[in-house]
Enzyme design. Structure first.
Site, PDB file in Angstrom:
ATOM      1  N   LYS A 212       9.343  -3.349  13.661  1.00  0.00           N
ATOM      2  CA  LYS A 212       9.159  -4.624  14.377  1.00  0.00           C
ATOM      3  C   LYS A 212       9.965  -4.678  15.673  1.00  0.00           C
ATOM      4  O   LYS A 212      10.929  -3.941  15.864  1.00  0.00           O
ATOM      5  CB  LYS A 212       9.447  -5.796  13.432  1.00  0.00           C
ATOM      6  CG  LYS A 212       8.283  -5.944  12.437  1.00  0.00           C
ATOM      7  CD  LYS A 212       8.369  -7.148  11.546  1.00  0.00           C
ATOM      8  CE  LYS A 212       7.097  -7.189  10.675  1.00  0.00           C
ATOM      9  NZ  LYS A 212       7.163  -8.167   9.606  1.00  0.00           N
ATOM     10  N   ARG A 255       8.161  -3.512   2.594  1.00  0.00           N
ATOM     11  CA  ARG A 255       6.822  -3.217   3.121  1.00  0.00           C
ATOM     12  C   ARG A 255       7.003  -2.362   4.367  1.00  0.00           C
ATOM     13  O   ARG A 255       7.607  -2.814   5.346  1.00  0.00           O
ATOM     14  CB  ARG A 255       6.111  -4.539   3.449  1.00  0.00           C
ATOM     15  CG  ARG A 255       4.721  -4.374   4.022  1.00  0.00           C
ATOM     16  CD  ARG A 255       4.124  -5.731   4.371  1.00  0.00           C
ATOM     17  NE  ARG A 255       2.778  -5.591   4.904  1.00  0.00           N
ATOM     18  CZ  ARG A 255       2.501  -5.313   6.169  1.00  0.00           C
ATOM     19  NH1 ARG A 255       3.473  -5.163   7.056  1.00  0.00           N
ATOM     20  NH2 ARG A 255       1.257  -5.193   6.566  1.00  0.00           N
TER      21      ARG A 255
HETATM   22  N1  HH2 Z   1       4.392  -8.175   8.359  1.00  0.00           N
HETATM   23  C1  HH2 Z   1       3.173  -7.873   8.890  1.00  0.00           C
HETATM   24  C2  HH2 Z   1       2.008  -8.043   8.144  1.00  0.00           C
HETATM   25  N2  HH2 Z   1       2.059  -8.476   6.869  1.00  0.00           N
HETATM   26  N3  HH2 Z   1       3.322  -9.172   4.986  1.00  0.00           N
HETATM   27  C3  HH2 Z   1       4.501  -9.471   4.433  1.00  0.00           C
HETATM   28  N4  HH2 Z   1       4.582  -9.867   3.155  1.00  0.00           N
HETATM   29  N5  HH2 Z   1       5.685  -9.340   5.135  1.00  0.00           N
HETATM   30  C4  HH2 Z   1       5.705  -8.937   6.445  1.00  0.00           C
HETATM   31  O1  HH2 Z   1       6.795  -8.886   7.038  1.00  0.00           O
HETATM   32  C5  HH2 Z   1       4.454  -8.623   7.062  1.00  0.00           C
HETATM   33  C6  HH2 Z   1       3.258  -8.764   6.289  1.00  0.00           C
HETATM   34  C7  HH2 Z   1       3.095  -7.341  10.294  1.00  0.00           C
HETATM   35  O2  HH2 Z   1       3.095  -5.931  10.311  1.00  0.00           O
HETATM   36  P1  HH2 Z   1       1.808  -4.950  10.455  1.00  0.00           P
HETATM   37  O3  HH2 Z   1       0.860  -5.102   9.305  1.00  0.00           O
HETATM   38  O4  HH2 Z   1       2.276  -3.572  10.675  1.00  0.00           O
HETATM   39  O5  HH2 Z   1       1.097  -5.397  11.796  1.00  0.00           O
HETATM   40  P2  HH2 Z   1      -0.197  -6.250  12.093  1.00  0.00           P
HETATM   41  O6  HH2 Z   1      -0.007  -7.599  11.513  1.00  0.00           O
HETATM   42  O7  HH2 Z   1      -0.274  -6.231  13.607  1.00  0.00           O
HETATM   43  O8  HH2 Z   1      -1.378  -5.555  11.450  1.00  0.00           O
END
Ligand code: HH2
Length: 273
Positions: A212, A255
């Protein structure tokens, strides 16, 4: 209001949830696993690296991301879930009831819900639920995040959501402070510093710091005070360090994008605890 589950119900080893973004625009890996066969191969790779759960998502939550319709999101995630649910536990990362239901029908047994609003769907389908805190929506959340006391406000919100879900019959409830979701770097660091406060609520704590933005800023500063954040692919050490830090304070699930390095760090953190 209901009470948290007994602390030993989920075992002692922290779980590693590997991320599979079937999206063209996720912040760190957008487009890499948009093709279903690439997403399925990536999920199998994460399992081979030691992921306990694979988290499949079909809509980016990054600040300013384009919303995706129900049918398109289902079209992205269902084939991937069907292909991997026989080999690993699958969670569905969605805020849409129809997508959560389709994902459960395809084999997902956990709803990872960044809106913390799908507890009814989890109760109805009999699967687990991750309630994440966020302030605002992806379109606006990073514009002017504000809290009087971020730790107290996030804890109170999660305790309320978790107690309602438990009372509604959801047997497996996780709470997640939502690092980066309507939070400045200072807010994120306050929450990380006080993971133990969330743990004391009694529900198992999940946390996602992986790659992040706030890590990029801190890592850049540690490299000599650069103005811009380090590139998203260059945040491994910060991701692993914050995951180990959270687990040392009692978090039970992390995660992550980088499963192998995190699994090894978890083994060390547990051995040293
Ligand atoms: N962060 C993201 C997405 N889902 N779910 C939980 N429970 N906790 C988190 O911190 C969280 C989440 C954001 O990360 P990412 O999936 O890599 O990116 P994007 O939302 O751009 O697909």
């Amino acid at each position: 209001m209901s009470t948290p589950p007994a602390p030993d119900r989920l075992g002692v080893r922290p779980l590693v949830m590997g991320i599979v973004n079937v999206t063209p625009d996720s912040f760190s890996d957008g487009g890499r696993f948009f093709d279903p066969s690439a997403a399925i191969a990536h999920a199998h790779r994460l399992v081979a690296e030691g992921a306990d759960i694979v988290d499949v998502g079909g809509e980016s939550t990054r600040p300013g991301a384009e919303p995706v319709g129900d049918a398109e999101e289902q079209r992205r995630v269902v084939p991937v879930i069907e292909a991997v649910a026989g080999s690993v536990r699958v969670s569905i990362d969605t805020t849409k009831p129809s997508v959560a239901r389709a994902a459960v029908a395809a084999g997902a047994t956990l709803i990872n819900d960044v809106s913390a609003a799908l507890d009814g769907v989890a109760a109805e389908t009999g699967v687990g639920w991750v309630a994440m805190h966020r302030q605002g929506t992806p379109a606006t959340m990073q514009l002017t995040p504000h809290y009087d006391d971020v730790v107290a406000e996030v804890s109170a919100y999660l305790a309320d959501r978790a107690a309602r879900a438990t009372a509604a019959g959801v047997a497996e409830v996780w709470v997640d402070p939502g690092i980066g979701f309507g939070k400045t770097a200072t807010h994120n660091l306050s929450l990380l510093r006080h993971v133990n406060v969330l743990v004391e609520l009694g529900w198992p704590v999940a946390i996602g710091t992986s790659r992040k933005q706030f890590l990029g800023r801190i890592l850049a500063a540690s490299d000599g005070g650069a103005e811009t954040a380090t590139a998203v692919d260059d945040r491994l050490e910060g991701s692993v360090a914050t995951a180990a830090w959270a687990v040392a304070q009692g978090a039970r699930l992390v995660r992550v994008h980088d499963v192998r390095a995190t699994v090894e760090a978890m083994a060390m953190a547990v051995a040293a605890a």
